[in-house]
Design a protein around this motif. Structure first.
Motif, PDB file in Angstrom:
ATOM      1  N   LYS A 133       2.653  -0.883  -1.881  1.00 58.43           N
ATOM      2  CA  LYS A 133       1.583  -0.525  -3.089  1.00 58.43           C
ATOM      3  C   LYS A 133       1.679   0.964  -3.395  1.00 58.43           C
ATOM      4  N   LEU A 134       2.264   1.669  -2.641  1.00 56.89           N
ATOM      5  CA  LEU A 134       2.286   3.063  -2.788  1.00 56.89           C
ATOM      6  C   LEU A 134       3.691   3.369  -3.539  1.00 56.89           C
ATOM      7  N   PHE A 135       3.515   4.697  -4.359  1.00 57.55           N
ATOM      8  CA  PHE A 135       4.799   5.294  -4.779  1.00 57.55           C
ATOM      9  C   PHE A 135       6.032   5.482  -3.789  1.00 57.55           C
ATOM     10  N   GLU A 136       7.235   4.950  -4.099  1.00 54.52           N
ATOM     11  CA  GLU A 136       8.199   5.274  -2.979  1.00 54.52           C
ATOM     12  C   GLU A 136       8.398   6.697  -2.848  1.00 54.52           C
ATOM     13  N   THR A 137       8.364   7.539  -4.042  1.00 58.01           N
ATOM     14  CA  THR A 137       8.446   8.817  -4.182  1.00 58.01           C
ATOM     15  C   THR A 137       7.633   9.708  -3.158  1.00 58.01           C
ATOM     16  N   PRO A 152       0.584   8.432   2.708  1.00 59.66           N
ATOM     17  CA  PRO A 152       0.551   9.110   1.584  1.00 59.66           C
ATOM     18  C   PRO A 152      -0.630   8.549   0.793  1.00 59.66           C
ATOM     19  N   ALA A 153      -1.355   9.491   0.202  1.00 64.11           N
ATOM     20  CA  ALA A 153      -2.685   9.007  -0.270  1.00 64.11           C
ATOM     21  C   ALA A 153      -2.951   9.999  -1.516  1.00 64.11           C
ATOM     22  N   ALA A 352      -8.939   0.726   2.837  1.00 64.88           N
ATOM     23  CA  ALA A 352      -9.830   1.248   2.156  1.00 64.88           C
ATOM     24  C   ALA A 352      -9.039   2.447   1.241  1.00 64.88           C
ATOM     25  N   VAL A 353      -8.273   3.082   2.068  1.00 69.05           N
ATOM     26  CA  VAL A 353      -7.503   3.837   1.076  1.00 69.05           C
ATOM     27  C   VAL A 353      -6.679   3.502  -0.038  1.00 69.05           C
ATOM     28  N   LEU A 354      -6.976   4.055  -1.070  1.00 72.35           N
ATOM     29  CA  LEU A 354      -6.392   3.496  -2.372  1.00 72.35           C
ATOM     30  C   LEU A 354      -6.284   2.107  -2.738  1.00 72.35           C
ATOM     31  N   SER A 355      -7.650   1.565  -2.321  1.00 72.32           N
ATOM     32  CA  SER A 355      -8.179   0.354  -2.720  1.00 72.32           C
ATOM     33  C   SER A 355      -8.208   0.439  -4.309  1.00 72.32           C
ATOM     34  N   ASP A 356      -8.641  -0.924  -4.975  1.00 73.67           N
ATOM     35  CA  ASP A 356      -8.683  -0.692  -6.318  1.00 73.67           C
ATOM     36  C   ASP A 356      -9.895  -0.032  -6.671  1.00 73.67           C
ATOM     37  N   ALA A 357     -10.825   0.098  -6.066  1.00 72.99           N
ATOM     38  CA  ALA A 357     -12.171   0.876  -6.194  1.00 72.99           C
ATOM     39  C   ALA A 357     -11.674   2.503  -6.327  1.00 72.99           C
ATOM     40  N   GLY A 366      -9.054  11.767 -14.249  1.00 74.91           N
ATOM     41  CA  GLY A 366      -7.995  12.259 -14.917  1.00 74.91           C
ATOM     42  C   GLY A 366      -6.772  12.538 -14.017  1.00 74.91           C
ATOM     43  N   ALA A 367      -6.540  11.694 -12.896  1.00 75.49           N
ATOM     44  CA  ALA A 367      -5.476  12.118 -11.770  1.00 75.49           C
ATOM     45  C   ALA A 367      -4.787  10.696 -11.925  1.00 75.49           C
ATOM     46  N   ILE A 368      -3.593  10.757 -11.312  1.00 74.93           N
ATOM     47  CA  ILE A 368      -2.615   9.616 -11.260  1.00 74.93           C
ATOM     48  C   ILE A 368      -2.561   9.552  -9.619  1.00 74.93           C
ATOM     49  N   PRO A 369      -3.340   8.350  -9.236  1.00 78.78           N
ATOM     50  CA  PRO A 369      -2.906   8.224  -7.830  1.00 78.78           C
ATOM     51  C   PRO A 369      -1.749   7.714  -7.331  1.00 78.78           C
ATOM     52  N   VAL A 370      -1.229   7.842  -6.266  1.00 77.17           N
ATOM     53  CA  VAL A 370       0.011   7.287  -5.834  1.00 77.17           C
ATOM     54  C   VAL A 370       0.095   5.979  -5.507  1.00 77.17           C
ATOM     55  N   ALA A 371      -0.531   5.326  -6.105  1.00 77.70           N
ATOM     56  CA  ALA A 371      -0.628   3.664  -5.939  1.00 77.70           C
ATOM     57  C   ALA A 371      -0.312   3.057  -7.330  1.00 77.70           C
ATOM     58  N   LYS A 372       0.717   2.151  -7.171  1.00 71.87           N
ATOM     59  CA  LYS A 372       1.288   1.187  -8.259  1.00 71.87           C
ATOM     60  C   LYS A 372       0.221   0.754  -9.096  1.00 71.87           C
ATOM     61  N   SER A 373      -0.793   0.455  -8.689  1.00 72.55           N
ATOM     62  CA  SER A 373      -1.874  -0.397  -9.321  1.00 72.55           C
ATOM     63  C   SER A 373      -2.488   0.307 -10.562  1.00 72.55           C
ATOM     64  N   SER A 374      -2.357   1.865 -10.424  1.00 74.45           N
ATOM     65  CA  SER A 374      -3.173   2.882 -11.240  1.00 74.45           C
ATOM     66  C   SER A 374      -2.398   2.677 -12.759  1.00 74.45           C
ATOM     67  N   GLN A 375      -1.317   2.096 -12.692  1.00 80.45           N
ATOM     68  CA  GLN A 375      -0.570   2.109 -14.381  1.00 80.45           C
ATOM     69  C   GLN A 375      -1.184   1.247 -15.183  1.00 80.45           C
ATOM     70  N   SER A 376      -1.866  -0.024 -14.743  1.00 79.05           N
ATOM     71  CA  SER A 376      -2.773  -1.039 -15.491  1.00 79.05           C
ATOM     72  C   SER A 376      -3.966  -0.248 -15.717  1.00 79.05           C
TER      73      SER A 376
END
Length: 443
Positions: A133-137, A152-153, A352-357, A366-376
């Motif tokens: 679920k996290l950015f590979e980078t 990574p968080a 809990a870390v980088l849950s949908d909430a 205004g930030a981009i979290p390192v979770a792929k789910s953020s794109q949507s």
């Protein structure tokens, strides 16, 4: 030598700062390394003050505690500089909190070498869904000698090339697609009385961004990786001198605004030069978008700000998709914690870390979290175009290198920044820079 305030990483929310909270905002009474006064699985967690990050971190802990009343986490928040001092002392004394907030890279490496943090490689292998679920980078600064030692968080902030569209249009210029184009634009803008690049050079780490990209584009990411791994004479590796020679050409060609070595980044004066049209371009972190939107009148709102990844260099080894900057923040687990506390921390990482909430809260800030789910979630933002650009740069990079001053030990990082400042002031050249830096390897 991290950026002095985490607010810069949350680049769209500028109504924050380290002074937004007290130096020590304790959410519980437990001391470092203790169980928190409750069940055997109760854990401790130290992190940074400053909104919106502090509030988001606390909300994540509160949600976890509500769902896990028998293995709660006690959170304690510290201001940036106070935290760095306290966490270093606590870890050195074997008194670290269960969960250690950090920047990864050099700091994490020192913890690993001292045997103070857990190896999470097997845990990630057993919890593939968490890793996927996290950015590979984001895993680079969490990985030491091929093993993963931190989760990574939080958020990502690459360095990008900004430009003033109005200035470009006025002088018939187009965004650079190569290093050669950059040098040609330097000639063009100087002839028009416009500084080619704004630069807050007094801050030193701003100069470093130029060196980072040229080392990558010419020598590839393996060039600095050798430095990070402490290989002897790694600064002499193929591509290093060529990158420094090219950078010196840019400095000699008056590529940067006059007096750049007396301009500070903390004052945002470098950004003002760009949005006021005094400079055509600026290499900087994506966190500056927010301050330019806030301070630059209608500059951002009216679409006058352009952005792009740093262009490639002809015959260079580095892929043009590569980037540098802040690939994320990192949560490690103290090796001195009890088995029950470690299990609580791992459950916290998983549930809990980088849950949908939490992801939604970071995006709303205004930030981009390192979770792929953020794109949507980005489409609903008024800054969707820029946020999607940051998402793409961060996820599609073949290499996302951590800022050098965060990747190195504090001693080596200070020597690096000092030598970079001397290089930009032309008091040392490529050979002396390389020799000086080779002398810091392993320190």
């Amino acid at each position: 030598m991290e950026r002095s305030s985490l607010s810069r990483r949350n680049f769209l929310n500028l109504a924050v700062g380290a002074g937004a909270a007290s130096a020590l905002a304790a959410c519980g009474s437990s001391g470092p390394g203790t169980s928190g006064g409750g069940s055997a699985g109760a854990a401790t967690y130290w992190y940074l003050t400053g909104q919106p990050g502090e509030g988001i971190r606390k909300n994540t802990v509160d949600r976890f505690n509500k769902a896990n009343p028998d293995s709660k986490i006690t959170g304690t928040a510290y201001q940036n500089d106070a935290y760095k001092t306290k966490i270093k002392t606590a870890i050195g004394a074997g008194q670290a909190p269960t969960i250690i907030w950090g920047w990864g890279g050099g700091g994490l490496k020192s913890y690993v070498e001292a045997g103070q943090v857990e190896d999470l490689t097997d845990w990630f292998g057993q919890n593939a869904a968490v890793k996927d679920k996290l950015f590979e980078t984001s895993f680079g600064p969490a990985t030491i000698n091929g093993k993963i030692y931190a989760m990574p968080a939080e958020t990502v902030a690459p360095i990008v090339l900004f430009y003033n569209k109005e200035v470009f249009q006025k002088h018939g210029a187009t965004p650079p697609q190569s290093w050669g184009d950059i040098m040609n634009l330097v000639t063009l803008f100087n002839s028009k009385g416009v500084a080619p690049f704004s630069l807050g050079g007094q801050s030193r780490w701003t100069n470093m961004m130029w060196m980072e990209f040229l080392f990558d584009r010419i020598g590839g990411p393996e060039l600095f990786q050798g430095v990070f791994e402490g290989k002897p004479n790694a600064w002499s590796a193929p591509g290093a001198k060529e990158a420094l020679v090219e950078l010196r050409k840019l400095i000699d060609a008056n590529g940067f605004v006059k007096g750049f070595s007396s301009i500070t980044a903390d004052s945002n004066a470098d950004q003002a030069l760009l949005y006021r049209g005094k400079a055509a371009m600026m290499l900087h972190g994506t966190w500056t978008y927010g301050s330019m939107a806030n301070d630059g009148g209608n500059f951002v709102k009216d679409g006058k700000l352009g952005w792009m990844n740093f262009p490639g260099v002809d015959k260079g080894k580095g892929d043009p998709s590569n980037t540098v900057g802040n690939p994320g923040q990192y949560y490690a687990i103290s090796s001195k914690a009890t088995a029950e506390q470690k299990e609580t921390a791992k459950k916290f990482f998983k549930d809990a870390v980088l849950s949908d909430a939490e992801v939604k809260e970071w995006v709303d800030s205004g930030a981009i979290p390192v979770a792929k789910s953020s794109q949507s979630m980005l489409g609903a933002s008024k800054d969707a175009e820029f946020l999607n650009f940051v998402y793409d740069v961060s996820t599609k990079a073949k290499s996302f290198a951590q800022s050098w001053d965060q990747a190195l030990s504090p001693t080596a990082a200070e020597a690096l920044l000092d030598n970079i400042a001397k290089f930009f002031q032309k008091s040392i050249g490529p050979d002396e820079f390389i020799s000086n830096m080779n002398g810091t390897i392993g320190k």
